[in-house]
Design a protein around this motif. Sequence first.
Motif, PDB file in Angstrom:
ATOM      1  N   ALA A 188     -11.592   4.900  21.946  1.00 53.81           N
ATOM      2  CA  ALA A 188     -13.023   4.700  22.224  1.00 53.81           C
ATOM      3  C   ALA A 188     -13.379   5.015  23.681  1.00 53.81           C
ATOM      4  O   ALA A 188     -14.360   5.728  23.946  1.00 53.81           O
ATOM      5  N   ALA A 189     -12.578   4.519  24.612  1.00 57.34           N
ATOM      6  CA  ALA A 189     -12.901   4.741  26.025  1.00 57.34           C
ATOM      7  C   ALA A 189     -12.812   6.227  26.367  1.00 57.34           C
ATOM      8  O   ALA A 189     -13.631   6.757  27.134  1.00 57.34           O
ATOM      9  N   MET A 190     -11.841   6.892  25.760  1.00 57.63           N
ATOM     10  CA  MET A 190     -11.678   8.313  26.054  1.00 57.63           C
ATOM     11  C   MET A 190     -12.813   9.140  25.446  1.00 57.63           C
ATOM     12  O   MET A 190     -13.227  10.142  25.983  1.00 57.63           O
ATOM     13  N   ARG A 191     -13.307   8.674  24.301  1.00 58.00           N
ATOM     14  CA  ARG A 191     -14.446   9.366  23.692  1.00 58.00           C
ATOM     15  C   ARG A 191     -15.647   9.328  24.642  1.00 58.00           C
ATOM     16  O   ARG A 191     -16.350  10.313  24.839  1.00 58.00           O
ATOM     17  N   ASP A 192     -15.875   8.164  25.277  1.00 61.34           N
ATOM     18  CA  ASP A 192     -17.009   8.054  26.195  1.00 61.34           C
ATOM     19  C   ASP A 192     -16.813   8.951  27.422  1.00 61.34           C
ATOM     20  O   ASP A 192     -17.743   9.593  27.900  1.00 61.34           O
ATOM     21  N   GLU A 193     -15.575   8.971  27.911  1.00 63.87           N
ATOM     22  CA  GLU A 193     -15.273   9.815  29.085  1.00 63.87           C
ATOM     23  C   GLU A 193     -15.503  11.286  28.744  1.00 63.87           C
ATOM     24  O   GLU A 193     -16.072  12.054  29.522  1.00 63.87           O
ATOM     25  N   TRP A 194     -15.056  11.663  27.545  1.00 58.94           N
ATOM     26  CA  TRP A 194     -15.217  13.054  27.087  1.00 58.94           C
ATOM     27  C   TRP A 194     -16.696  13.399  26.903  1.00 58.94           C
ATOM     28  O   TRP A 194     -17.151  14.474  27.292  1.00 58.94           O
ATOM     29  N   SER A 195     -17.434  12.456  26.315  1.00 56.46           N
ATOM     30  CA  SER A 195     -18.862  12.685  26.097  1.00 56.46           C
ATOM     31  C   SER A 195     -19.575  12.915  27.432  1.00 56.46           C
ATOM     32  O   SER A 195     -20.392  13.828  27.572  1.00 56.46           O
TER      33      SER A 195
END
Length: 245
Positions: A188-195
């Motif tokens: 989840a945290a990486m998804r936000d960083e990627w977004s």
Amino acid sequence: MDDDRYESLSVTRLGTTIIGSRLIIYDEIDSTNERALRLDEDGAVVVADRQTAGRGRHGRAWHSAALKGLWFTVVLKGTPEGLAFAVPLAVRDAIAPITPVHVKWPNDVMANRKKLCGILVEQRGDTIAVGIGLNVNHAREDFPEELVDIATSLFIETGKTYKRSNILREILLSLDARVTQIRQTGSAAMRDEWSDACDIIGKRVQVRDVSGVVTAVDDEGGLVVDTDGRMHHIVFGDVVEVEPA
Ligand code: BTN
């Protein structure tokens, strides 16, 4: 550029926990992804100086100039959860000290609005092949005519040549840290960083006949697009044109 051979990597300890358990080196192969999909070893890396049938997304061929680029695939066992976010971020972080780069949705790594690196994640059973193609020492004339204006390399961007083994090491270290994080705490945290890195929310996009503004990125990395109040879900495989900023 002395000793630009991958063998130098296999005798040094990479210091990774998952990735690089084995390095399988080819002078020539059809596709490192194809080879990787037939392996069963979590963390193995297949790398080749040249590919005769390099694969790109959407069934396209990937141009793999002999000895100029970094063509490799990491084998991972399990599910592909979070890899769509982890891989472009890992490449970005490894390359950022060399030249400014950004992630373009869904997972291209760009320099000066041209494609520097392409990523193809494929799955067969519980074997995941994370294929990465990075243009390293290409001059403009090393690209076929149709790519000259849309592709770039580290050499074109900086005027310097690079040892591909050094860049491979940096990407493997960066990817190892991200895959370890996903396995320990989820994506989840990486998804936000990627977004954030893709910087696509609020942008106008065109997907086939759908035109609208991106309002969110879903858990799988797909786009939620608002077309005059109607919401469309654009999945990874769809081709998107983003209005230039
Ligand atoms: C894209 O279309 O952007 C994805 C390109 C991925 C190319 C790499 S090169 C190493 C690996 N082996 C392949 O056959 N493809 C990937």
